[in-house]
Design a protein around this motif. Structure first.
Motif, PDB file in Angstrom:
ATOM      1  N   CYS A 189       0.868  -1.173   0.000  1.00 51.42           N
ATOM      2  CA  CYS A 189       0.000   0.000   0.000  1.00 51.42           C
ATOM      3  C   CYS A 189       0.908   1.227   0.000  1.00 51.42           C
ATOM      4  O   CYS A 189       1.593   1.488   0.998  1.00 51.42           O
ATOM      5  CB  CYS A 189      -0.906  -0.013   1.231  1.00 51.42           C
ATOM      6  N   ARG A 190       0.946   1.949  -1.108  1.00 53.33           N
ATOM      7  CA  ARG A 190       1.829   3.114  -1.229  1.00 53.33           C
ATOM      8  C   ARG A 190       1.105   4.424  -0.953  1.00 53.33           C
ATOM      9  O   ARG A 190       1.728   5.450  -0.731  1.00 53.33           O
ATOM     10  CB  ARG A 190       2.469   3.150  -2.610  1.00 53.33           C
ATOM     11  N   GLN A 191      -0.220   4.404  -0.987  1.00 51.03           N
ATOM     12  CA  GLN A 191      -1.029   5.560  -0.619  1.00 51.03           C
ATOM     13  C   GLN A 191      -2.418   5.053  -0.265  1.00 51.03           C
ATOM     14  O   GLN A 191      -2.815   3.960  -0.673  1.00 51.03           O
ATOM     15  CB  GLN A 191      -1.107   6.572  -1.754  1.00 51.03           C
ATOM     16  N   TYR A 192      -3.131   5.815   0.545  1.00 49.23           N
ATOM     17  CA  TYR A 192      -4.463   5.380   0.934  1.00 49.23           C
ATOM     18  C   TYR A 192      -5.384   5.323  -0.279  1.00 49.23           C
ATOM     19  O   TYR A 192      -5.368   6.209  -1.144  1.00 49.23           O
ATOM     20  CB  TYR A 192      -5.054   6.327   1.976  1.00 49.23           C
ATOM     21  N   SER A 196      -6.046  -0.229  -5.500  1.00 50.45           N
ATOM     22  CA  SER A 196      -4.802   0.542  -5.543  1.00 50.45           C
ATOM     23  C   SER A 196      -3.598  -0.241  -5.030  1.00 50.45           C
ATOM     24  O   SER A 196      -2.453   0.223  -5.156  1.00 50.45           O
ATOM     25  CB  SER A 196      -4.963   1.831  -4.722  1.00 50.45           C
ATOM     26  N   LYS A 220      -2.357   4.398  12.117  1.00 47.78           N
ATOM     27  CA  LYS A 220      -1.825   4.668  10.790  1.00 47.78           C
ATOM     28  C   LYS A 220      -0.407   4.097  10.690  1.00 47.78           C
ATOM     29  O   LYS A 220       0.313   3.997  11.680  1.00 47.78           O
ATOM     30  CB  LYS A 220      -1.791   6.180  10.523  1.00 47.78           C
ATOM     31  N   PHE A 274       4.022   4.920   4.867  1.00 51.43           N
ATOM     32  CA  PHE A 274       4.081   4.306   3.546  1.00 51.43           C
ATOM     33  C   PHE A 274       5.524   3.989   3.161  1.00 51.43           C
ATOM     34  O   PHE A 274       6.441   4.698   3.578  1.00 51.43           O
ATOM     35  CB  PHE A 274       3.478   5.251   2.496  1.00 51.43           C
ATOM     36  N   PRO A 275       5.710   2.981   2.315  1.00 52.95           N
ATOM     37  CA  PRO A 275       4.737   1.964   1.942  1.00 52.95           C
ATOM     38  C   PRO A 275       4.644   0.910   3.052  1.00 52.95           C
ATOM     39  O   PRO A 275       5.594   0.709   3.806  1.00 52.95           O
ATOM     40  CB  PRO A 275       5.342   1.357   0.673  1.00 52.95           C
TER      41      PRO A 275
END
Length: 331
Positions: free
Chosen positions: A6-9, A14, A54, A57-58
């Motif tokens: 997961c590189r961005q929310y 994605s 939270k 990233f990543p």
């Protein structure tokens, strides 16, 4: 090794499967060669930035795995390469390898499949802790499970029966309720057709239920609370319906009941000895066949996004498993 990153929310679409360097354990950690990783509803929240924690990233999502220990870090005792284990990394499970604190690793009995081991912790672990420690469910009491055909709901049915309760399962379709009966539910309520509050009254002869197990939230929480017995315990597990209910606080006062939060992740951190004690009891029940996780679909690592989409769109009953090349046969 391959891992889901997961590189961005964003939505499950994605996510990307990429090659990343193999891992080395830090002090107090083990590296697990992952055979199976269970997909859970919190994974769908984590990748969209909607969870209470939270991650930088990543990162690799996936919170519970079963596999074999590849290597152990400094200070780790009681585990060795090749051991069959269940691990609770919190993150990192959708990969061919994952690092896990040795405090969150338990042995997987030889007769138990990797798939069943991966399906145990978050659903059955949360539910076991909820019913035994938070609700102190007693033999002969009545347990109402909402969202009862999902992974946590089926765990509540099975564990409620193991603990001697009379179990009422509530779900949205007759097909889902048939699954609940197969897993031991004594009574069922189709809350898309019938009044939940009225059916609770009918099935308990007006007394109400002693324990409500609620992983759903939304519109059914208040009628379930209104269906509580005196000295009842309402377990807040999660909000898969997406809506956090606003409950009238005069109801706990009038009914003499308690609203009890269940935060399994914090429990693992704050009470590690008790966590391992409960996990030992669960793995014994699993090996004895007293509980049987219902695994309804398996996805290769490359199709992790599809597993999470199916969870998010509430198409799943029971548990969904993502497997690596090591876990291709589920064993």
């Amino acid at each position: 090794m391959k891992a889901v990153l997961c590189r961005q929310y964003g939505p499950p679409e994605s996510l990307a499967v990429e090659d990343i360097p193999s891992l080395e354990p830090a002090e107090g950690e083990v590296i697990i060669s992952v055979h199976s990783c269970a997909a859970n509803f919190p994974d769908t929240l984590i990748i969209e930035g909607k969870y209470q924690f939270k991650r930088a990233f990543p990162f690799v999502p996936g919170g519970e795995v079963a596999g074999t220990i590849k290597s152990v870090g400094k200070g780790v005792e009681g585990f060795a390469p090749g051991d069959r284990v269940i691990g609770i990394p919190g993150w990192g499970g959708f990969a061919e390898e994952t690092p896990v604190s040795a405090r969150k690793v338990v042995r997987l009995p030889d007769p138990v499949s990797m798939d069943a081991g991966a399906a145990l912790v978050i659903t059955y672990g949360t539910t076991h802790y909820a019913l035994e420690d938070r609700a102190r469910l007693q033999p002969g009491e009545t347990l109402l499970a909402l969202g009862a055909a999902g992974g946590t709901g089926l765990a509540a049915i099975e564990l409620g029966k193991v603990m001697g309760a009379h179990v009422i399962a509530a779900a949205s379709t007759d097909e889902k309720l048939e699954v609940c009966r197969q897993h031991g539910a004594d009574e069922t309520i189709n809350y898309s057709q019938d009044s939940l509050r009225e059916r609770i009254r009918e099935l308990t002869d007006g007394r109400g239920v002693d324990v409500v197990y609620d992983p759903v939230g939304g519109e059914y929480s208040e009628p379930a609370l209104r269906g509580m017995a005196w000295n009842g315990r309402y377990l807040v597990i999660g909000f898969t319906a997406g809506e956090i209910p606003r409950l009238p606080l005069n109801l706990p006062l009038l009914k003499g009941c308690a609203i009890v939060g269940v935060f399994y992740g914090a429990f693992q951190e704050k009470e590690p000895a008790r966590f391992r004690e409960l996990m030992g009891e669960l793995t014994d029940w699993l090996a004895e066949g007293r509980i049987k996780p219902r695994i309804t679909a398996r996805y290769p690592l490359e199709e992790t996004a599809r597993a999470l989409i199916d969870l998010k769109e509430r198409r799943a009953t029971g548990k969904l498993i993502v497997y690596t090349g090591l876990g291709r046969d589920g064993g």
